[in-house]
Design an enzyme around this catalytic site. Sequence first.
Site, PDB file in Angstrom:
ATOM      1  N   ARG A  46       0.851  -1.207   0.000  1.00 58.18           N
ATOM      2  CA  ARG A  46       0.000   0.000   0.000  1.00 58.18           C
ATOM      3  C   ARG A  46       0.881   1.249   0.000  1.00 58.18           C
ATOM      4  NH1 ARG A  46      -2.987  -3.364   3.632  1.00 58.18           N
ATOM      5  NH2 ARG A  46      -2.162  -2.361   5.511  1.00 58.18           N
ATOM      6  N   LYS A 138     -12.359  14.698   5.110  1.00 57.89           N
ATOM      7  CA  LYS A 138     -13.477  14.233   4.279  1.00 57.89           C
ATOM      8  C   LYS A 138     -14.405  13.335   5.069  1.00 57.89           C
ATOM      9  CE  LYS A 138     -14.081  10.423   1.448  1.00 57.89           C
ATOM     10  NZ  LYS A 138     -13.776   9.489   0.345  1.00 57.89           N
ATOM     11  N   LYS A 219     -18.404  18.032  -2.075  1.00 60.20           N
ATOM     12  CA  LYS A 219     -18.036  16.924  -2.976  1.00 60.20           C
ATOM     13  C   LYS A 219     -19.288  16.110  -3.294  1.00 60.20           C
ATOM     14  CE  LYS A 219     -14.997  12.910  -3.337  1.00 60.20           C
ATOM     15  NZ  LYS A 219     -13.644  12.411  -3.097  1.00 60.20           N
TER      16      LYS A 219
HETATM   17  P1  13P Z   1     -14.537   7.844  -6.498  1.00 60.75           P
HETATM   18  O1  13P Z   1     -14.067   8.963  -7.369  1.00 60.75           O
HETATM   19  O2  13P Z   1     -13.900   6.513  -6.830  1.00 60.75           O
HETATM   20  O3  13P Z   1     -16.032   7.786  -6.383  1.00 60.75           O
HETATM   21  O4  13P Z   1     -13.977   8.126  -5.041  1.00 60.75           O
HETATM   22  C1  13P Z   1     -14.058   9.388  -4.541  1.00 60.75           C
HETATM   23  C2  13P Z   1     -14.226   9.309  -3.093  1.00 60.75           C
HETATM   24  O5  13P Z   1     -13.469   9.877  -2.339  1.00 60.75           O
HETATM   25  C3  13P Z   1     -15.362   8.547  -2.572  1.00 60.75           C
HETATM   26  O6  13P Z   1     -15.584   8.885  -1.243  1.00 60.75           O
END
Ligand code: 13P
Length: 339
Positions: A46, A138, A219
């Site tokens: 990873r 996030k 987002k």
């Molecule tokens: P994806 O662009 O693969 O949807 O992932 C973005 C992300 O951070 C999901 O929480």
Amino acid sequence: MNLAELNTIANRMVARGRGILAADESTGTIAKRFDKIGVENTEPNRRDYRELLFRCAEGMKHISGVILYDETIRQKSADGNGTPLVKLIENAGAVPGIKVDKGAQKMALDPDQTVTEGLDGLRDRLVEYHKLGARFAKWRATYNPTKPSWNSINANAHALARYAALCQENGIVPIVEPEVLMDYDNDIDTCASITEWVLKEVFQELYYAQVKLEGIVLKPNMIVPGMKAAKQASVEEVADRTIQVLKRCVPSAVPGIAFLSGGQSDEDATAHLSAMNARHKLPWHLTFSYGRALQAAPQKAWSGKKENVPAAQNAFAHRARMNGLAAMGEWNKGLEKAA
Ligand code: 13P
């Protein structure tokens, strides 16, 4: 709260022509990605994989921020100097961030929906993550648009707002991520109406929680039909419907919107973003915060082999450049072919 500082960070995250690399897959999620390329899901693997991305100068030129997982924000590079991976990100001119939610869990008495957990102890974790270098965080909530429930929409909005307030209190910009999933057979109208409902609730709860919009990044999902829908939509339709919903729901005080890719193909995710920027006059910066749509190609090219690192970095640089152009509305299909 220092709102000017939060606003500066948020603006860096959505700077023109750059976007966010979502490299915050949990150990379980990265296992699924590694499975596909026949790589064993170990800590060194990873680290090696993520290090190759963060050391890719050509790709990182287009990356404004990187979302990390708890393990990665503590990891050191394999260079023998013990350089933290966070340092590589900072050296590349990007802002380090951290996923802080503990995942979506089945909602009690409402098994078709989930509620995202992780508020317990969050204040202390944010203090620690700030010390480790994180300047944004996030939290992702997910929704099944085929079985909408007010209870899940409200519970997730409330949790997102409590999370966002805790972040701002601790000098961290919250990425507020409500994701209406595209895994089902619903049409584009359903995605639009549920996303509108979700965003209305989210901004209402952010207001009640006294979150300052100048210091967040949204987002969201794009407005698309479900993957299993009978009828798919054109690039222009996705772009126009997405902007219509966002204009109805997102105040212009928000500095920027960075989309998730959500299972779209690499090229669709790029084309949709570019069309939105090219076709509309917008009050916010519109960019990407892609996981899969930035990483599927480099993962395949790498396949766990040291000798494939340059090929993987080329693949990552290409997708990052394409999405950087899309963030300015300047991408076209010909650029993919030329590459
Ligand atoms: P994806 O662009 O693969 O949807 O992932 C973005 C992300 O951070 C999901 O929480």
